[in-house]
Design a protein around this motif. Structure first.
Motif, PDB file in Angstrom:
ATOM      1  N   ARG A  52     -46.788 -79.407 -23.967  1.00 33.17           N
ATOM      2  CA  ARG A  52     -45.787 -78.337 -23.902  1.00 33.17           C
ATOM      3  C   ARG A  52     -44.430 -79.023 -23.702  1.00 33.17           C
ATOM      4  O   ARG A  52     -44.213 -79.690 -22.687  1.00 33.17           O
ATOM      5  N   ILE A  53     -43.535 -78.861 -24.682  1.00 30.73           N
ATOM      6  CA  ILE A  53     -42.251 -79.565 -24.653  1.00 30.73           C
ATOM      7  C   ILE A  53     -41.132 -78.562 -24.400  1.00 30.73           C
ATOM      8  O   ILE A  53     -40.989 -77.578 -25.126  1.00 30.73           O
ATOM      9  N   ALA A  54     -40.347 -78.827 -23.371  1.00 36.05           N
ATOM     10  CA  ALA A  54     -39.176 -78.012 -23.056  1.00 36.05           C
ATOM     11  C   ALA A  54     -37.925 -78.845 -23.289  1.00 36.05           C
ATOM     12  O   ALA A  54     -37.828 -79.974 -22.807  1.00 36.05           O
ATOM     13  N   ILE A  55     -36.988 -78.277 -24.013  1.00 31.98           N
ATOM     14  CA  ILE A  55     -35.701 -78.928 -24.261  1.00 31.98           C
ATOM     15  C   ILE A  55     -34.631 -78.103 -23.563  1.00 31.98           C
ATOM     16  O   ILE A  55     -34.465 -76.911 -23.858  1.00 31.98           O
ATOM     17  N   LEU A  56     -33.943 -78.711 -22.630  1.00 32.88           N
ATOM     18  CA  LEU A  56     -32.882 -78.013 -21.909  1.00 32.88           C
ATOM     19  C   LEU A  56     -31.549 -78.318 -22.577  1.00 32.88           C
ATOM     20  O   LEU A  56     -31.089 -79.460 -22.583  1.00 32.88           O
ATOM     21  N   GLY A  57     -30.968 -77.291 -23.168  1.00 32.42           N
ATOM     22  CA  GLY A  57     -29.698 -77.446 -23.870  1.00 32.42           C
ATOM     23  C   GLY A  57     -29.845 -77.130 -25.350  1.00 32.42           C
ATOM     24  O   GLY A  57     -30.654 -77.763 -26.039  1.00 32.42           O
ATOM     25  N   GLY A  58     -29.065 -76.167 -25.827  1.00 33.85           N
ATOM     26  CA  GLY A  58     -29.137 -75.763 -27.229  1.00 33.85           C
ATOM     27  C   GLY A  58     -27.922 -76.178 -28.031  1.00 33.85           C
ATOM     28  O   GLY A  58     -27.516 -75.469 -28.961  1.00 33.85           O
ATOM     29  N   GLY A  59     -27.354 -77.331 -27.684  1.00 28.98           N
ATOM     30  CA  GLY A  59     -26.272 -77.883 -28.488  1.00 28.98           C
ATOM     31  C   GLY A  59     -26.825 -78.687 -29.653  1.00 28.98           C
ATOM     32  O   GLY A  59     -28.006 -78.569 -30.021  1.00 28.98           O
ATOM     33  N   ILE A  60     -25.987 -79.533 -30.217  1.00 31.61           N
ATOM     34  CA  ILE A  60     -26.394 -80.303 -31.393  1.00 31.61           C
ATOM     35  C   ILE A  60     -27.606 -81.177 -31.089  1.00 31.61           C
ATOM     36  O   ILE A  60     -28.577 -81.205 -31.844  1.00 31.61           O
ATOM     37  N   GLY A  61     -27.586 -81.904 -29.954  1.00 31.67           N
ATOM     38  CA  GLY A  61     -28.698 -82.781 -29.630  1.00 31.67           C
ATOM     39  C   GLY A  61     -29.977 -82.034 -29.339  1.00 31.67           C
ATOM     40  O   GLY A  61     -31.054 -82.415 -29.807  1.00 31.67           O
ATOM     41  N   GLY A  62     -29.894 -80.953 -28.559  1.00 39.13           N
ATOM     42  CA  GLY A  62     -31.093 -80.199 -28.218  1.00 39.13           C
ATOM     43  C   GLY A  62     -31.741 -79.559 -29.421  1.00 39.13           C
ATOM     44  O   GLY A  62     -32.970 -79.619 -29.588  1.00 39.13           O
ATOM     45  N   LEU A  63     -30.944 -78.941 -30.288  1.00 39.46           N
ATOM     46  CA  LEU A  63     -31.507 -78.326 -31.488  1.00 39.46           C
ATOM     47  C   LEU A  63     -32.033 -79.380 -32.457  1.00 39.46           C
ATOM     48  O   LEU A  63     -33.064 -79.177 -33.120  1.00 39.46           O
ATOM     49  N   ALA A  64     -31.345 -80.524 -32.551  1.00 42.70           N
ATOM     50  CA  ALA A  64     -31.845 -81.598 -33.418  1.00 42.70           C
ATOM     51  C   ALA A  64     -33.193 -82.096 -32.918  1.00 42.70           C
ATOM     52  O   ALA A  64     -34.108 -82.364 -33.705  1.00 42.70           O
ATOM     53  N   ALA A  65     -33.348 -82.213 -31.588  1.00 38.12           N
ATOM     54  CA  ALA A  65     -34.634 -82.635 -31.041  1.00 38.12           C
ATOM     55  C   ALA A  65     -35.722 -81.642 -31.414  1.00 38.12           C
ATOM     56  O   ALA A  65     -36.820 -82.030 -31.837  1.00 38.12           O
ATOM     57  N   ALA A  66     -35.442 -80.345 -31.265  1.00 36.80           N
ATOM     58  CA  ALA A  66     -36.431 -79.326 -31.623  1.00 36.80           C
ATOM     59  C   ALA A  66     -36.775 -79.394 -33.105  1.00 36.80           C
ATOM     60  O   ALA A  66     -37.949 -79.261 -33.496  1.00 36.80           O
ATOM     61  N   ALA A  67     -35.773 -79.618 -33.944  1.00 34.37           N
ATOM     62  CA  ALA A  67     -36.002 -79.657 -35.389  1.00 34.37           C
ATOM     63  C   ALA A  67     -36.839 -80.868 -35.792  1.00 34.37           C
ATOM     64  O   ALA A  67     -37.802 -80.751 -36.564  1.00 34.37           O
ATOM     65  N   PHE A  68     -36.484 -82.055 -35.285  1.00 33.71           N
ATOM     66  CA  PHE A  68     -37.244 -83.250 -35.644  1.00 33.71           C
ATOM     67  C   PHE A  68     -38.666 -83.194 -35.078  1.00 33.71           C
ATOM     68  O   PHE A  68     -39.615 -83.621 -35.737  1.00 33.71           O
ATOM     69  N   LEU A  69     -38.811 -82.683 -33.864  1.00 31.56           N
ATOM     70  CA  LEU A  69     -40.157 -82.558 -33.285  1.00 31.56           C
ATOM     71  C   LEU A  69     -40.990 -81.585 -34.101  1.00 31.56           C
ATOM     72  O   LEU A  69     -42.187 -81.834 -34.356  1.00 31.56           O
ATOM     73  N   ASN A  70     -40.395 -80.491 -34.528  1.00 33.24           N
ATOM     74  CA  ASN A  70     -41.119 -79.522 -35.338  1.00 33.24           C
ATOM     75  C   ASN A  70     -41.581 -80.140 -36.656  1.00 33.24           C
ATOM     76  O   ASN A  70     -42.707 -79.884 -37.117  1.00 33.24           O
TER      77      ASN A  70
END
Length: 399
Positions: A10-28
């Protein structure tokens, strides 16, 4: 799998800026679902521009976000140039129309931060972003972590990625709160509507005006609808570090009194500028602790003088996804590998960005003339190949 590991964390990313959304996108893209928790009620970026250098552009193409962005980004065809403060004399110029593509496989673009955020957001599943979730604490909960929010709610995660910016709660939880130091420099920023900007500022060029104690950068963004303007000056006793703070046109003009008239006309066209202090933070030697790690400005805030802040956050995100894929059965080992891979590069960029303020702000005199001669003789696109030509997959394979 090794003891204590999990098949699908279960992965939680704190922060929805450029870095946080990029992390979610690449992980997906790598088959890792992740949830982004953003404190704001909506995803947005302040009115400011940025440079998308080839190292960032290649990652955006890999992500599938580039086509979305290209409609709004501006390709730097005539390139970049350095100009002298008092008369606009060109000290150095680079035509990027073919050079970037030939050297690094990608052009250089400029964009509004909101357009870049939207492009990356397009690659993140809609149901994986939760807004209005302000993190106020993080603690260990058995083999997992519990994240506490301001509204009293909490969630558990096996991996926590702190992409929560320069005032990171996650960084403070892992490493303690180390106060930033006063840099003595502040920045002014503004967006100038293209119909109010002089012709020279609308060219597809990143222009840097440099002079004693100050420098100013401008370039078009938003498909040419605006000119992004950012300037750096002595801060005096100003210490507010906020993207929402403002100054007055008079204060902005006073800092550039005596500079080329074309430049002060551009400042007058900008209206009310934003203003924020650049605070200094020493590089971290560790980003990770167990299943918690940092990314982007939370890990490596840097002065903006090499325009690599967003690019390095995007690189972080791509590297993190690769490391978790390679060590799928041992997330803690993956996070250790991630920090080993990224810290040397981001620390070097923090250092060169820091030193650039001295180089750009030299007073007129022998050292300034030597700098100008070096600018004229150097090809910065080639000299900075270690930034723009970075091979992430090779680095991962070697790391």
């Amino acid at each position: 799998m090794a003891a204590g590991t999990i098949s699908m964390p279960r992965i939680a990313i704190l922060g929805g800026g450029i870095g946080g959304l990029a992390a979610a996108a690449f992980l997906n893209c790598q088959g890792f679902p992740a949830t982004v928790y953003e404190q704001a009620p909506r995803l947005a970026e302040v009115g400011a521009g940025l440079v998308i250098a080839p190292n960032a552009g290649r990652r955006l193409r890999e992500l599938g976000a580039f086509e979305y962005l290209r409609e709004r980004a501006v390709r730097l065809g005539t390139g970049w140039e350095f100009r002298r403060w008092e008369d606009g004399r060109i000290l150095s110029a680079e035509n990027l129309e073919t050079a970037c593509l030939d050297l690094y496989g990608e052009h250089t673009y400029t964009a509004h931060r909101a357009d870049l955020l939207a492009a990356i957001r397009s690659r993140v599943p809609a149901d994986s972003v939760e807004l209005g979730r302000k993190c106020v604490g993080l603690d260990r909960h058995g083999d997992a972590y519990r994240i506490h929010f301001a509204d009293g709610a909490s969630v558990e995660a096996d991996i926590v990625i702190g992409a929560d910016g320069v005032h990171s709660i996650v960084r403070g939880t892992i490493f303690g709160s180390a106060p930033a130091t006063y840099s003595g420099t502040c920045a002014f920023r503004a967006l100038v509507p293209a119909d109010r900007a002089p012709d020279f500022a609308r060219r597809p060029t990143q222009t840097l005006w440099i002079g004693p104690g100050h420098h100013l950068v401008h370039y078009p963004i938003s498909a040419g609808e605006y000119v992004n303007l950012v300037a750096f000056a002595p801060a005096g006793d100003y210490t507010v570090e906020s993207w929402t703070a403002t100054a007055t046109e008079r204060e902005f003009l006073a800092e550039f009194d005596g500079w080329d008239r074309r430049l002060t006309d551009l400042i007058r066209a900008a209206g009310t500028p934003g203003r924020w202090a650049l605070l200094d933070r020493a590089p971290l030697t560790r980003w990770s602790d167990g299943g918690v790690t940092l990314l982007g400005d939370a890990a490596h805030p840097m002065f903006p003088f090499f325009a690599q802040g967003a690019a390095q956050a995007i690189e972080d995100a791509a590297a993190l996804a690769r490391c978790l894929t390679a060590d799928r059965d041992d997330p803690a080992a993956a996070l250790r590998r991630y920090e080993r891979l990224r810290i040397p590069r981001t620390t070097r960029l923090q250092a060169v960005s820091h030193s650039r303020s001295h180089i750009n702000h030299l007073p007129d005199g022998p050292e300034q003339r030597a700098r100008d001669a070096a600018f004229a003789a150097e090809d910065p696109l080639v000299a900075n190949g270690w930034i723009y030509g970075y091979d992430l997959d090779d680095a991962v394979a070697r790391g």
